[in-house]
Design a protein around this motif. Structure first.
Motif, mmCIF file in Angstrom:
data_model
loop_
_atom_site.group_PDB
_atom_site.id
_atom_site.type_symbol
_atom_site.label_atom_id
_atom_site.label_comp_id
_atom_site.label_asym_id
_atom_site.label_seq_id
_atom_site.Cartn_x
_atom_site.Cartn_y
_atom_site.Cartn_z
ATOM 1 N N TYR A 1 3.542 -98.255 44.683
ATOM 2 C CA TYR A 1 2.089 -98.385 44.837
ATOM 3 C C TYR A 1 1.712 -98.993 46.194
ATOM 4 C CZ TYR A 1 1.878 -97.359 39.861
ATOM 5 O OH TYR A 1 2.005 -96.744 38.648
ATOM 6 N N ALA A 2 2.636 -99.727 46.803
ATOM 7 C CA ALA A 2 2.353 -100.384 48.078
ATOM 8 C C ALA A 2 2.990 -99.678 49.272
ATOM 9 C CB ALA A 2 2.832 -101.835 48.035
ATOM 10 N N SER A 3 3.984 -98.824 49.042
ATOM 11 C CA SER A 3 4.721 -98.223 50.156
ATOM 12 C C SER A 3 4.120 -96.913 50.650
ATOM 13 C CB SER A 3 6.179 -97.977 49.738
ATOM 14 O OG SER A 3 6.248 -97.115 48.624
ATOM 15 N N LEU A 4 3.059 -96.424 49.976
ATOM 16 C CA LEU A 4 2.407 -95.189 50.405
ATOM 17 C C LEU A 4 0.992 -95.491 50.897
ATOM 18 C CD1 LEU A 4 3.432 -92.820 47.454
ATOM 19 C CD2 LEU A 4 4.631 -93.197 49.613
ATOM 20 N N ASN A 5 0.635 -94.934 52.039
ATOM 21 C CA ASN A 5 -0.686 -95.159 52.618
ATOM 22 C C ASN A 5 -1.745 -94.459 51.769
ATOM 23 O OD1 ASN A 5 -3.033 -95.237 54.216
ATOM 24 N ND2 ASN A 5 -1.838 -95.210 56.111
ATOM 25 N N PRO A 6 -2.694 -95.210 51.186
ATOM 26 C CA PRO A 6 -3.687 -94.576 50.303
ATOM 27 C C PRO A 6 -4.654 -93.656 51.027
ATOM 28 C CG PRO A 6 -4.266 -96.871 50.707
ATOM 29 C CD PRO A 6 -2.903 -96.664 51.301
ATOM 30 N N ARG A 7 -4.727 -93.726 52.365
ATOM 31 C CA ARG A 7 -5.655 -92.887 53.129
ATOM 32 C C ARG A 7 -5.004 -91.601 53.647
ATOM 33 N NH1 ARG A 7 -7.004 -98.194 54.449
ATOM 34 N NH2 ARG A 7 -9.197 -98.735 54.046
ATOM 35 N N MET A 8 -3.730 -91.414 53.319
ATOM 36 C CA MET A 8 -3.024 -90.223 53.787
ATOM 37 C C MET A 8 -2.709 -89.303 52.605
ATOM 38 S SD MET A 8 -0.370 -92.000 56.490
ATOM 39 C CE MET A 8 0.415 -90.462 56.943
#
Length: 326
Positions: free
Chosen positions: A106-113
């Motif tokens: 949940y933290a290692s992926l950019n939520p805006r990409m």
């Protein structure tokens, strides 16, 4: 054990201390001894499991091997290249060979990409592909990790935890690496999903000839996926052996305590086995104990354990232990 000429990663006396500063002038008053003299080898195509309590330095070891943290001392060799002494640009190019799967999907992926941007970013950063080539490569990677290629335009919040971790695996595989650090890749997932991710990692290892450093808390899962297992306590490795040898004949008291804590489904066997409960808390890594790190909680420690650091010895073939009493 495979021959030494098949060694992919060689870690020698790796040290990682995080300085502690206080006051207005930022005066150094101490250091956190996260990793304190760790040495081991990882052979091509094998999986080395790294286990231990929270805060013992497992994740820091993995990140320091990949030079995400610059080590305080020691050496890390990848195919005879010393990563510690490489210049920044040379180290950046080595990223193609070494990747990491992070603990928290949940933290290692950019939520805006979008998924396409996340998985395709390494390809663009190293000039491996562009335009439609990235779309084709991303689609192939998603199929490789058992995800629908039509999901490429979606964002991370539209996926479950297990699907996000598969995205992290696809991103790690984008540049065709040889070595991957799996930093507790299943600890944040449901139990039903954990087996799927582990089976995926095993299938990818066979298909792509990958080498893993698998960091985890789940001892039963580590036994399932690993060829050898290293046990870590307060910044040092206390035991290292083949998985079956370690689980059937643990020699270090800390390893014995860890294995005795594994839940067993058979009530008859559970009642017969000896449960080794450790007393006290893990000492602070800022001021670790003298001599043996485990002596403050060890049931068989004596005065000599406080005076001298235990020697790293090969007690049995390919079974190494750091303990005075073994």
């Amino acid at each position: 054990m495979t021959a030494d000429n098949n060694v992919l990663i060689k870690v020698e006396n790796l040290v990682m201390h995080f300085p502690i500063y206080r006051g207005v002038i930022r005066r150094k008053v101490g250091a956190v001894h996260a990793v304190d003299g760790v040495s081991f080898k990882i052979h091509q195509g094998e999986t080395l499991g790294l286990v231990g309590e929270s805060g013992c330095g497992k994740s820091t070891t993995g990140r320091t091997i990949l030079q995400l943290y610059k080590p305080s001392a020691g050496h890390v060799f990848y195919k005879d290249k010393d990563l510690v002494n490489l210049k920044p640009e040379a180290m950046r190019m080595m990223r193609r060979e070494m990747q990491m799967i992070f603990q928290d999907p949940y933290a290692s992926l950019n939520p805006r990409m979008t998924l396409r941007d996340i998985v395709g970013e390494p390809l663009m950063a190293f000039g491996e592909a562009g335009g439609k080539q990235i779309d084709e490569r991303v689609a192939n990677l998603l199929e490789l990790v058992k995800l629908n290629p039509d999901f490429a335009g979606r964002y991370p919040h539209e996926f479950s935890g297990g699907q996000r971790q598969r995205i992290g695996v696809a991103r790690a595989l984008a540049l065709n690496p040889s070595f991957i650090v799996c930093d507790e890749p299943i600890s944040a997932l449901d139990v039903s999903i954990q087996a799927q991710v582990v089976n995926l990692l095993e299938d990818l290892q066979k298909e792509l000839d990958l080498t893993y450093l698998f960091i985890a808390h789940d001892l039963s899962m580590v036994r399932h996926i690993s060829n050898r297992v290293a046990v870590m306590y307060l910044g040092v490795i206390v035991e290292l052996a083949d998985r079956n040898e370690l689980y059937n004949n643990p020699l270090h008291p800390y390893t014995q305590a860890l294995l005795s804590a594994i839940p067993v489904a058979d009530p008859a066997f559970y009642n017969k086995r000896h449960r080794m409960v450790l007393e006290g808390d893990v000492p602070s890594p800022v001021n670790p104990p003298s001599g043996c790190r485990f002596r403050t909680r060890c049931p068989i420690a004596d005065g000599y354990c406080a005076e001298k650091k235990p020697e790293w010895r090969e007690i049995r073939p390919n079974h190494f232990v750091a303990c005075h009493k073994v």
